[in-house]
Design an enzyme around this catalytic site. Structure first.
Site, PDB file in Angstrom:
ATOM      1  N   CYS A 131      49.597  47.607  40.629  1.00 44.10           N
ATOM      2  CA  CYS A 131      48.375  46.692  39.437  1.00 44.10           C
ATOM      3  C   CYS A 131      47.218  46.678  39.754  1.00 44.10           C
ATOM      4  CB  CYS A 131      49.363  45.729  38.519  1.00 44.10           C
ATOM      5  SG  CYS A 131      48.614  44.814  38.221  1.00 44.10           S
ATOM      6  N   CYS A 134      46.142  42.811  38.754  1.00 40.51           N
ATOM      7  CA  CYS A 134      46.226  42.049  40.100  1.00 40.51           C
ATOM      8  C   CYS A 134      46.089  42.446  41.402  1.00 40.51           C
ATOM      9  CB  CYS A 134      48.062  42.097  40.009  1.00 40.51           C
ATOM     10  SG  CYS A 134      48.585  41.650  39.024  1.00 40.51           S
TER      11      CYS A 134
END
Length: 186
Positions: A131, A134
């Site tokens: 991700c 993130c």
């Protein structure tokens, strides 16, 4: 299962992983608790039973109960957040970025350990789960809290090696039929 037992199970074609598994867990710019917390979060993200058991067992020698719980929580919450925020990032729908996630993630605000450690462990899990949104957020947080680029690289190296070890062990189990499938002739 121990780390040494995991290393022994890696086939010769994965010798580099065997060597790297030993080195990333013992030679680092991170404190031992940070190393093992990152390893737990990465193992949770990598989703291999044997790897997770071995890492958590070894980590228990380096982390107290609160640290073990927080590292597991980092792996758990990133399992949810990485899917959600990766979708927000990759979907191309700008509206997703404007609406709240409406997902509980209280552990991020109160992880029970130093916030910088939890963020670092979340970064490791996010690296395994891929991700980008993130990774950027956790990298920004740990750097803001004084961690260096080398510290971040070490956490990501731990995550990369643990993920690769889990991948090889899963593949070898599939080929041998240990995963419940039919064995494949070599």
């Amino acid at each position: 299962m121990s780390i040494e037992a995991l290393k022994a199970r890696l086939p010769d074609y994965a010798k580099d992983l065997r060597l790297n598994l030993g080195s990333v867990l013992t030679t680092s710019s991170l404190k031992p608790g940070q190393v093992w917390g990152a390893a737990i979060a990465a193992a949770y993200a990598a989703r291999n039973d044997d790897v997770t058991r071995a890492i958590v067992a070894e980590a228990a020698q380096h982390l107290d109960a609160a640290g073990l719980t927080a590292a597991k929580a980092a792996g758990a919450i990133m399992g949810m957040n990485n899917v959600y925020y990766r979708t927000v990032h990759l979907s191309g729908n700008a509206d997703f970025k404007k609406i709240p996630a409406r997902l509980r993630m209280n552990v991020i605000g109160n992880p029970g350990v130093e916030k910088v450690d939890f963020e670092l462990w979340s970064l490791a899990a996010s690296a395994v789960n891929g991700c980008g949104m993130c990774i950027e957020a956790h990298e920004r947080e740990v750097m803001h809290k004084g961690m260096s680029t080398e510290n971040i690289q070490d956490a990501v190296r731990i995550a990369a090696v643990i993920h690769a070890v889990a991948t090889v062990l899963d593949a070898e189990a599939a080929l041998s039929g240990q995963d419940g499938s039919t064995a494949v002739a070599a």
